[in-house]
Design a protein around this motif. Structure first.
Motif, PDB file in Angstrom:
ATOM      1  N   ALA A 207      53.275  75.660 -47.605  1.00  0.00           N
ATOM      2  CA  ALA A 207      53.556  75.166 -48.760  1.00  0.00           C
ATOM      3  C   ALA A 207      53.681  73.616 -48.519  1.00  0.00           C
ATOM      4  O   ALA A 207      53.191  72.804 -49.074  1.00  0.00           O
ATOM      5  N   VAL A 208      54.495  73.497 -47.459  1.00  0.00           N
ATOM      6  CA  VAL A 208      54.927  71.958 -47.185  1.00  0.00           C
ATOM      7  C   VAL A 208      53.763  71.160 -46.733  1.00  0.00           C
ATOM      8  O   VAL A 208      53.335  69.988 -47.189  1.00  0.00           O
ATOM      9  N   ILE A 209      52.768  71.766 -46.026  1.00  0.00           N
ATOM     10  CA  ILE A 209      51.569  71.137 -45.537  1.00  0.00           C
ATOM     11  C   ILE A 209      50.758  70.769 -46.846  1.00  0.00           C
ATOM     12  O   ILE A 209      50.123  69.645 -46.873  1.00  0.00           O
ATOM     13  N   GLY A 210      50.486  71.710 -47.670  1.00  0.00           N
ATOM     14  CA  GLY A 210      49.859  71.163 -48.924  1.00  0.00           C
ATOM     15  C   GLY A 210      50.370  70.279 -49.773  1.00  0.00           C
ATOM     16  O   GLY A 210      49.593  69.280 -49.920  1.00  0.00           O
ATOM     17  N   GLU A 211      51.556  70.275 -49.769  1.00  0.00           N
ATOM     18  CA  GLU A 211      52.250  69.068 -50.572  1.00  0.00           C
ATOM     19  C   GLU A 211      52.127  67.832 -49.993  1.00  0.00           C
ATOM     20  O   GLU A 211      51.817  66.707 -50.515  1.00  0.00           O
ATOM     21  N   ARG A 212      52.434  67.824 -48.769  1.00  0.00           N
ATOM     22  CA  ARG A 212      52.310  66.474 -47.868  1.00  0.00           C
ATOM     23  C   ARG A 212      50.940  66.145 -47.469  1.00  0.00           C
ATOM     24  O   ARG A 212      50.628  64.699 -47.936  1.00  0.00           O
ATOM     25  N   LEU A 213      50.053  66.931 -47.525  1.00  0.00           N
ATOM     26  CA  LEU A 213      48.783  66.387 -47.194  1.00  0.00           C
ATOM     27  C   LEU A 213      48.183  65.703 -48.365  1.00  0.00           C
ATOM     28  O   LEU A 213      47.440  64.793 -48.169  1.00  0.00           O
ATOM     29  N   GLU A 214      48.583  66.481 -49.647  1.00  0.00           N
ATOM     30  CA  GLU A 214      48.035  65.939 -50.903  1.00  0.00           C
ATOM     31  C   GLU A 214      48.611  64.351 -51.215  1.00  0.00           C
ATOM     32  O   GLU A 214      47.848  63.555 -51.712  1.00  0.00           O
ATOM     33  N   GLU A 215      49.857  64.349 -50.972  1.00  0.00           N
ATOM     34  CA  GLU A 215      50.470  63.024 -51.107  1.00  0.00           C
ATOM     35  C   GLU A 215      49.872  62.079 -50.207  1.00  0.00           C
ATOM     36  O   GLU A 215      49.839  60.804 -50.618  1.00  0.00           O
ATOM     37  N   LEU A 216      49.704  62.477 -48.833  1.00  0.00           N
ATOM     38  CA  LEU A 216      49.216  61.328 -47.867  1.00  0.00           C
ATOM     39  C   LEU A 216      47.835  60.693 -48.465  1.00  0.00           C
ATOM     40  O   LEU A 216      47.588  59.659 -48.397  1.00  0.00           O
ATOM     41  N   VAL A 217      47.134  61.648 -48.762  1.00  0.00           N
ATOM     42  CA  VAL A 217      45.819  61.327 -49.266  1.00  0.00           C
ATOM     43  C   VAL A 217      45.601  60.586 -50.610  1.00  0.00           C
ATOM     44  O   VAL A 217      45.135  59.357 -50.507  1.00  0.00           O
ATOM     45  N   ALA A 218      46.495  60.906 -51.394  1.00  0.00           N
ATOM     46  CA  ALA A 218      46.667  60.210 -52.837  1.00  0.00           C
ATOM     47  C   ALA A 218      47.153  58.814 -52.409  1.00  0.00           C
ATOM     48  O   ALA A 218      46.765  57.876 -53.105  1.00  0.00           O
ATOM     49  N   GLY A 220      47.062  56.943 -49.764  1.00  0.00           N
ATOM     50  CA  GLY A 220      45.963  56.275 -48.987  1.00  0.00           C
ATOM     51  C   GLY A 220      46.470  56.230 -47.537  1.00  0.00           C
ATOM     52  O   GLY A 220      46.035  55.571 -46.617  1.00  0.00           O
ATOM     53  N   ALA A 221      47.621  57.066 -47.074  1.00  0.00           N
ATOM     54  CA  ALA A 221      48.382  56.756 -45.800  1.00  0.00           C
ATOM     55  C   ALA A 221      47.313  57.590 -45.108  1.00  0.00           C
ATOM     56  O   ALA A 221      47.259  57.567 -43.759  1.00  0.00           O
ATOM     57  N   LEU A 222      46.490  58.627 -45.350  1.00  0.00           N
ATOM     58  CA  LEU A 222      45.746  59.537 -44.550  1.00  0.00           C
ATOM     59  C   LEU A 222      44.238  59.713 -45.314  1.00  0.00           C
ATOM     60  O   LEU A 222      44.069  59.714 -46.478  1.00  0.00           O
ATOM     61  N   ALA A 223      43.165  59.151 -44.509  1.00  0.00           N
ATOM     62  CA  ALA A 223      42.025  59.198 -45.087  1.00  0.00           C
ATOM     63  C   ALA A 223      41.612  60.609 -45.546  1.00  0.00           C
ATOM     64  O   ALA A 223      41.643  61.771 -44.799  1.00  0.00           O
ATOM     65  N   GLY A 224      40.831  60.636 -46.775  1.00  0.00           N
ATOM     66  CA  GLY A 224      40.663  61.923 -47.352  1.00  0.00           C
ATOM     67  C   GLY A 224      39.534  62.789 -46.381  1.00  0.00           C
ATOM     68  O   GLY A 224      39.745  63.991 -46.319  1.00  0.00           O
ATOM     69  N   GLY A 225      38.607  61.794 -45.762  1.00  0.00           N
ATOM     70  CA  GLY A 225      37.723  62.571 -44.683  1.00  0.00           C
ATOM     71  C   GLY A 225      38.288  63.361 -43.599  1.00  0.00           C
ATOM     72  O   GLY A 225      37.901  64.268 -43.208  1.00  0.00           O
ATOM     73  N   LEU A 226      39.673  62.639 -43.139  1.00  0.00           N
ATOM     74  CA  LEU A 226      40.173  63.272 -41.829  1.00  0.00           C
ATOM     75  C   LEU A 226      40.971  64.739 -42.356  1.00  0.00           C
ATOM     76  O   LEU A 226      40.843  65.498 -41.680  1.00  0.00           O
ATOM     77  N   ALA A 227      41.443  64.651 -43.713  1.00  0.00           N
ATOM     78  CA  ALA A 227      42.126  65.621 -44.105  1.00  0.00           C
ATOM     79  C   ALA A 227      41.026  66.794 -44.309  1.00  0.00           C
ATOM     80  O   ALA A 227      41.377  67.907 -44.022  1.00  0.00           O
TER      81      ALA A 227
END
Length: 664
Positions: A207-218, A220-227
């Protein structure tokens, strides 16, 4: 009672593990005594898995009654700010999987007593089955990706041991190596994906991975392509474990193991692990449309591929193996299309009817061996069967129930789950639905081809001409054995009882997910999904979708009946008229040949080239260094003669040389 149950839920995987450990220690320390007490060992292992099954159903009932999910964890490792926890989670998804795995494992173990009765490895086989069940149960209750990965690899190791159980047969030894190597490819991708997700989110919790990944992509801290890449890498694990294209090639070869393990692998353990992981990772994967599309189309292609190959298989277990690949494709396609609970529903219904179909095939092989001897080429080829319904009525009846279930004929279990997948897939992408719909027709055709060839018509097992042809085609000389019966016989009760028990859920369990009152979806809905009054049931839409899937299924069954029961249509003539397509299916789309040429031969060629580089460049450089040292040493020893006049001459020559150079 409930708090006690949840507190001791960890015993569900621990009990079969204890059974395997006790028997394993006995085999290592007092081998002869342990092997002599074979049925006592079986009773110990069966009792422990029986207790685990009871606990699993108690937990499932508790979750159905609305008990809150339970999570228990402890710190396993810590270094600075890094903390790794282990533990277990009990929620609706976990309890459904626990119930499936324990029931199928228990019934397979009962069946094993009859099937392996005369095998020297009887006790060892029970130990392997027990540790395999424990590994899968441990995977199911895992609360984070690290623990999942540990049990994921344990499941892979157990499949290696069980597929290669008869390791003195070359085919079995090759098959377990193939399964191990192919799964390493997917597991490497999964490991990279897990590490990538941890690097991005700093957590292994789903659950934590799901929440943080979505936040990071939203943000711009993490590229959507990388996720997206991380999601696809994680999906590589299920691609290998659940035998999806292009890593499906290991599963048909896994038939070299004893039939009980084929049933366990194909129904509830190894291949179910991949679909289960997609379900667990759903909060992580769902926000990324590219990942979901890759999952959906991989599933659709695999569903069609498996069905198109199963049409021409003559080995009863190989036919069922490709059928499993196809059905797993349905589940993966459902997951990728957003039909989360439909995919899990099909996983559950498929577990019961596929376990029954595999155990039926084992019963058929057991009966055929009485006529043709212990030769898998003859005992498993449907061209030597026929008319077995007369000799094996329980096996034939249960196989027919399994057939009707997998073909999606109402009211059997497979109809409700397959129809739900097709209905929801049509809403998501009509092209995916079309592939699934065509696959449903092909499935009905090849499954009833198997039924008619095996159980209807005249018994062909004593036909020495057919036996000779099959052995000659396999390049095997006919052996001689005087202890054959003239006709096959029904299997012992330890084998037929599990078939009769599995026939009940195969026929009835689908009613848990009827579209107008879907109890299953209420229990196992996607994480974060709020169930509206289950999308009002549209009777017209249901009748159209269900009618179309049942219709194409009935066409497939009718076609199989005309070809193999009534013999109105000659399948040989059709095969000759489309010879290239027939050969394409018979040779499994030439994947094995392609992989052999590209990867096996290619890696050997690469290894030879690396050997040449090692020999000529690396060894050459080392040897040249040594030669230079020897030559210079040999040359210099003549200058070191101990005569002062000679040294004075060298100094004079050197000084003269410097003067000449400096003057230039």
């Amino acid at each position: 009672m409930e708090p006690f149950l949840y507190e001791y839920a960890w015993l569900i995987p621990a009990l079969p593990l204890l059974g395997a450990a006790l028997v394993g220690i006995g085999l290592i320390s007092v081998n002869n005594v342990t092997n002599k007490l074979r049925q006592l060992n079986a009773v110990v292992i069966l009792s422990l898995i029986g207790v685990a099954t009871t606990m699993a159903f108690a937990l499932l009932w508790s979750q159905i009654q609305g008990h809150a999910p339970y999570n228990r964890s402890f710190e396993w490792a810590a270094a600075g700010s890094f903390h790794l926890t282990m533990g277990y989670v009990i929620d609706p998804l976990t309890t459904v999987m626990l119930a499936i795995v324990t029931t199928v494992a228990l019934l397979v173990m009962i069946y094993t007593d009859g099937y392996m009765a005369h095998d020297a490895g009887y006790v060892r086989f029970y130990a392997y089955l027990s540790i395999f069940s424990a590994s899968m149960l441990g995977l199911v209750i895992s609360p984070n990706l690290v623990q999942v990965y540990i049990f994921w690899e344990l499941v892979g190791m157990c499949s290696y041991l069980l597929i290669g159980f008869w390791y003195d047969r070359k085919a079995a030894a090759d098959a377990c190596q193939k399964a191990f190597v192919v799964n390493r490819v997917g597991d490497f991708g999964l490991l990279l994906g897990i590490l990538g997700l941890y690097w991005a989110t700093g957590s292994f919790e789903f659950a934590v991975i799901g929440e943080r990944l979505e936040e990071l992509v939203a943000s711009g801290a993490l590229a959507g392509g990388l996720a997206t890449l991380f999601g696809i890498l994680v999906f590589l694990g299920p691609v290998a474990k659940s035998a999806q294209f292009p890593l499906h090639v290991w599963l048909p070869d896994a038939m070299e193991g004893p039939t009980p393990i084929s049933a366990l692998i194909h129904a509830a353990t190894m291949v179910a692990a991949g679909v289960f992981l997609i379900a667990r990772m759903y909060p992580v994967l769902e926000p990324f449309p590219v990942v979901m599309n890759v999952i959906a189309w991989t599933g659709a292609l695999t569903a069609f591929l498996g069905a198109s190959i199963a049409i021409t298989q003559n080995d009863i277990k190989k036919g069922l193996a490709y059928s499993t690949i196809s059905q797993l494709g349905y589940m993966v396609m459902a997951m990728g299309s957003g039909a989360y609970s439909a995919g899990l529903f099909h996983l559950m219904t498929h577990a019961y009817f596929k376990a029954m179909l595999f155990l039926c095939s084992g019963s058929v092989i057991h009966g055929m061996e009485a006529v043709v001897g212990h030769n898998p080429i003859l005992a498993q080829d449907m061209r030597l069967m026929g008319g077995l319904r007369k000799y094996m009525p329980i096996t034939a009846t249960t196989f027919l129930i399994g057939n009707l279930a997998i073909c999606g004929i109402p009211p059997f279990a497979g109809f409700w789950s397959k129809d739900e997948i097709l209905g929801l897939t049509f809403g998501a992408n009509p092209a995916l639905w079309l592939v699934g719909w065509l696959t449903a027709g092909i499935t009905a055709f090849y499954m009833f081809r198997m039924y008619f060839l095996t159980f209807e018509g005249k018994f062909r097992g004593t036909d020495t001409a057919i036996q000779g042809e099959l052995l000659a085609a396999a390049g095997v000389s006919a052996g001689h054995d005087d202890h054959h019966d003239d006709k096959p016989h029904e299997s012992p009760w330890t084998m037929t009882l599990p078939l009769a028990i599995l026939a009940i859920p195969s026929a009835l369990i689908g009613f848990a997910g009827v579209p107008w009152h879907n109890r299953f979806e209420h229990l196992v809905h996607a994480p974060g999904e709020v169930l509206a009054a289950v999308a009002e049931f549209d009777q017209t839409e249901f009748l159209i979708m269900a009618g179309s899937s049942v219709g194409i299924g009935l066409i497939g069954i009718a076609l199989a009946g005309l070809m193999y029961a009534q013999k109105v249509i000659d399948p040989g003539a059709i095969a000759r008229s489309i010879q290239p397509l027939y050969n394409f299916s018979l040779n499994k789309w030439y994947f094995d040949e392609l992989y052999h040429r590209v990867f096996v031969i290619g890696s050997r060629r690469l290894a030879r080239q690396m050997l040449e580089i090692d020999y000529r460049v690396v060894d050459g450089a080392v040897n040249f260094t040594g030669l230079v040292t020897v030559v210079t040493g040999q040359g210099l020893k003549y200058l070191e003669n101990g005569r002062v006049q000679f040294y004075a001459l060298i100094i004079f020559a050197a000084v003269l040389g410097f003067v000449v150079v400096s003057s230039i």
